[in-house]
Write an enzyme that holds these catalytic residues in place. Sequence first.
Site, PDB file in Angstrom:
ATOM      1  CG  ASN A   7      38.380 -59.456  15.689  1.00 43.43           C
ATOM      2  OD1 ASN A   7      40.095 -59.283  15.716  1.00 43.43           O
ATOM      3  ND2 ASN A   7      37.366 -60.184  16.983  1.00 43.43           N
ATOM      4  NE  ARG A  90      37.990 -55.978  18.799  1.00 41.02           N
ATOM      5  CZ  ARG A  90      38.006 -56.663  19.501  1.00 41.02           C
ATOM      6  NH1 ARG A  90      37.623 -57.871  19.681  1.00 41.02           N
ATOM      7  NH2 ARG A  90      37.903 -56.172  21.053  1.00 41.02           N
ATOM      8  CG  HIS A 179      36.867 -54.618  26.284  1.00 43.56           C
ATOM      9  ND1 HIS A 179      36.857 -55.171  27.921  1.00 43.56           N
ATOM     10  CD2 HIS A 179      36.948 -55.489  25.536  1.00 43.56           C
ATOM     11  CE1 HIS A 179      37.586 -56.379  27.611  1.00 43.56           C
ATOM     12  NE2 HIS A 179      37.777 -57.236  26.475  1.00 43.56           N
ATOM     13  NE  ARG A 240      44.409 -59.039  29.231  1.00 42.26           N
ATOM     14  CZ  ARG A 240      44.089 -59.243  28.764  1.00 42.26           C
ATOM     15  NH1 ARG A 240      42.190 -58.667  28.954  1.00 42.26           N
ATOM     16  NH2 ARG A 240      44.263 -59.495  27.468  1.00 42.26           N
ATOM     17  CD  GLU A 384      33.935 -56.055  21.401  1.00 39.57           C
ATOM     18  OE1 GLU A 384      33.311 -57.271  21.580  1.00 39.57           O
ATOM     19  OE2 GLU A 384      34.502 -55.802  21.679  1.00 39.57           O
TER      20      GLU A 384
END
Length: 397
Positions: A7, A90, A179, A240, A384
């Site tokens: 990643n 990823r 996600h 955010r 993940e």
Amino acid sequence: MKILVINCGSSSLKYQLIDMEGEKVLAKGLCERIGIAGSKMKHQVPEQEDYIVETDMPDHSVAVKLVFDALTGEHGVVKSVDEITAIGHRVLHGGNKFTESIVVNEEVKKVIRECFDLGPLHNPANLMGIEACEKVVPGKKNVAVFDTTFGMTLPEKAYFYAIPKEYYDKYAIRRYGFHGTSHAYVSQETIRFGGLDPEKAKVIVCHLGNGASISASIGGKAVDTSMGLTPLEGLIMGTRSGDVDGAVIQFIANHENKTVDEVLNILNKKSGVLGMTGISSDFRDIEIAAENGDHMAEVALDAFRYRVAKYIGAYVAAMNGVDAIAFTAGVGENDKVTRRLVTEQYLSYLGAKIDPERNDVRGKQRLISTDDSKVKIFLIPTNEELAIARDTKRLTE
Ligand code: AMP
């Protein structure tokens, strides 16, 4: 079969080597400050002391080389790179071209490049990671696992924005959702662990971390998700804003003499619970401040949970029902108060009931609702890396 999962961020590279027999992590680590002075790699093997390398990493290829050296060298877990079957990467944005993970070839790299606009911080770094692996271990298969493919099953009514259609035609502006590997993994685990109908189970996954999003899926296929063209839309997050009236952007830009890019940067990096409280983006800090009587910390936590509940309500309507709700990621896995309050304050109309004893848990797969709850509620830790490794295995064996 051993799979390396990578990643890449613009100046970082996280990795895990997973033995797919038993799905065990053999080693994992992090390269930081790639391209910046003071680069460092931390390599971890279970039950061994961490191995730290402090050396210059001018680019991602140097970092990838160090990772392979660490995996095969003195602190290694494999004798040679030949033992590693493939590498799963990823990748943030696959645009509307990819509906599935895919073995990387020139065409795939071209599309990842075409999506730089849609994922300006991540896609260039993700591609650098792939190209670094091609250079350091030529011939090894690379698989791109996109954060956006889970959202590719959304129906048109869920992914179209109500803006002139020409922007979809010209630029593919639509809801993508992010996600995706987490939502796919957690929804499938919820079905498996909960013994639900693999074809028909209606599941809502609340991925509540520093970045936060919710998905609705039927039989593991997404029907809606809260993030949009970018990860900005939806829930209130660490930094955010989530949903805001677009006119807020124009208003701040005009009154503060800022460009649209600058305002977007504020909405992405300086908003959320950090912006509301001025304290921190870390939910633990906000909880401590709220306990100490900080009013805006209380409001931020209330607003965060309220937004989660509103989306759950919307998704119950979207699916005309729900069988299970799963909480995951940093806040979802660790914060029993949020899980309890979302359920007790807003979901009793569904007959959803939390069991306080079952809910007194962190990071473990568990049913946390009462036996008579009309909706099953679960804590399902996300993974993940494992989801990426499973896709990579499937596509390369
Ligand atoms: P993630 O992005 O999934 O790594 O989640 C990171 C977020 O989880 C951070 O904002 C942490 O504050 C939050 N978190 C971790 N543990 C707890 C906890 N016990 N209570 C509330 N938030 C937590």
